[in-house]
Scaffold this motif. Structure first.
Motif, PDB file in Angstrom:
ATOM      1  N   UNK A  88      11.241  -1.519  -1.660  1.00 28.14           N
ATOM      2  CA  UNK A  88      11.342  -0.724  -2.887  1.00 28.14           C
ATOM      3  C   UNK A  88      10.882   0.726  -2.701  1.00 28.14           C
ATOM      4  N   UNK A  89      10.284   1.032  -1.546  1.00 32.08           N
ATOM      5  CA  UNK A  89       9.798   2.386  -1.283  1.00 32.08           C
ATOM      6  C   UNK A  89      10.963   3.355  -1.114  1.00 32.08           C
ATOM      7  N   UNK A  90      10.770   4.595  -1.525  1.00 31.37           N
ATOM      8  CA  UNK A  90      11.812   5.616  -1.371  1.00 31.37           C
ATOM      9  C   UNK A  90      12.068   5.912   0.104  1.00 31.37           C
ATOM     10  N   UNK A  91      11.069   5.656   0.968  1.00 31.06           N
ATOM     11  CA  UNK A  91      11.211   5.928   2.400  1.00 31.06           C
ATOM     12  C   UNK A  91      11.967   4.815   3.130  1.00 31.06           C
ATOM     13  N   UNK A 131      11.308  -8.021   7.591  1.00 31.10           N
ATOM     14  CA  UNK A 131      10.636  -7.098   8.504  1.00 31.10           C
ATOM     15  C   UNK A 131       9.264  -6.698   7.990  1.00 31.10           C
ATOM     16  N   UNK A 132       9.151  -6.477   6.705  1.00 27.67           N
ATOM     17  CA  UNK A 132       7.865  -6.103   6.104  1.00 27.67           C
ATOM     18  C   UNK A 132       6.888  -7.272   6.166  1.00 27.67           C
ATOM     19  N   UNK A 133       7.351  -8.479   5.838  1.00 29.51           N
ATOM     20  CA  UNK A 133       6.488  -9.665   5.848  1.00 29.51           C
ATOM     21  C   UNK A 133       5.902  -9.923   7.240  1.00 29.51           C
ATOM     22  N   UNK A 134       6.673  -9.655   8.287  1.00 35.32           N
ATOM     23  CA  UNK A 134       6.257  -9.943   9.650  1.00 35.32           C
ATOM     24  C   UNK A 134       5.681  -8.722  10.369  1.00 35.32           C
ATOM     25  N   UNK A 135       5.298  -7.701   9.600  1.00 36.47           N
ATOM     26  CA  UNK A 135       4.636  -6.499  10.117  1.00 36.47           C
ATOM     27  C   UNK A 135       5.480  -5.744  11.138  1.00 36.47           C
ATOM     28  N   UNK A 136       6.808  -5.824  11.024  1.00 33.71           N
ATOM     29  CA  UNK A 136       7.682  -5.027  11.884  1.00 33.71           C
ATOM     30  C   UNK A 136       7.777  -3.600  11.351  1.00 33.71           C
ATOM     31  N   UNK A 137       7.502  -3.457  10.064  1.00 36.19           N
ATOM     32  CA  UNK A 137       7.484  -2.147   9.424  1.00 36.19           C
ATOM     33  C   UNK A 137       6.432  -2.170   8.317  1.00 36.19           C
ATOM     34  N   UNK A 138       5.890  -1.019   8.019  1.00 36.30           N
ATOM     35  CA  UNK A 138       4.926  -0.927   6.921  1.00 36.30           C
ATOM     36  C   UNK A 138       5.574  -0.375   5.659  1.00 36.30           C
ATOM     37  N   UNK A 139       6.870  -0.092   5.743  1.00 35.11           N
ATOM     38  CA  UNK A 139       7.596   0.450   4.600  1.00 35.11           C
ATOM     39  C   UNK A 139       8.344  -0.691   3.918  1.00 35.11           C
ATOM     40  N   UNK A 140       7.931  -1.020   2.704  1.00 32.06           N
ATOM     41  CA  UNK A 140       8.575  -2.105   1.953  1.00 32.06           C
ATOM     42  C   UNK A 140       9.869  -1.592   1.318  1.00 32.06           C
TER      43      UNK A 140
END
Length: 132
Positions: free
Chosen positions: A82-85, A71-80
């Motif tokens: 390892x992030x706490x969020x 999801x992060x790689x394909x810009x579906x989310x900006x939260x990677x």
């Protein structure tokens, strides 16, 4: 064959050296997944979004990217991940390798490779024959 030669001459064994040089100059490490793949971000794409990269541990196998990282790689989310969020959805499943071509591949009823007998044709089927 040494790791250096594999990276120098092939693209399917990790990443080529010129790609690693590009990452070293233009990208920052975002995180790493459970398979050892390393994720980077840096620069802008044609739509103005940040470019995102993955350096595979061994062989370049995109099906080894876990759902959160996908999801992060394909810009579906900006939260990677390892992030706490970051919070995984309950419907996200853990990775399963692609078993196509192996003994463990999915073989539905009716498949030539399915064990047992194929189901009988019922009366609602009319075979096509040329010239009709």
């Amino acid at each position: 064959m040494s790791t250096f030669l594999k990276q120098f001459f092939t693209w399917w064994n990790g990443n080529q050296l010129n790609f690693r040089f590009h990452l070293w100059r233009n990208a920052e490490k975002v995180g790493e997944d459970e398979f050892g793949n390393v994720y980077y971000q840096g620069g802008k794409d044609s739509e103005g979004r940040p470019r995102r990269y993955v350096v595979y541990t061994d062989i370049s196998e995109p099906s080894l990217i876990p759902p959160g990282w996908h999801g992060w790689m394909h810009h579906k989310t900006n939260v990677a991940p390892p992030s706490a969020a970051y919070e995984a959805y309950e419907w996200q499943k853990s990775h399963r390798p692609n078993l196509t071509g192996t003994v463990s591949a999915y073989r539905p009823k009716g498949s030539l490779h399915h064990t047992g007998e194929r189901p009988r044709v019922t009366g609602d089927y009319d075979a096509w024959s040329p010239g009709e």
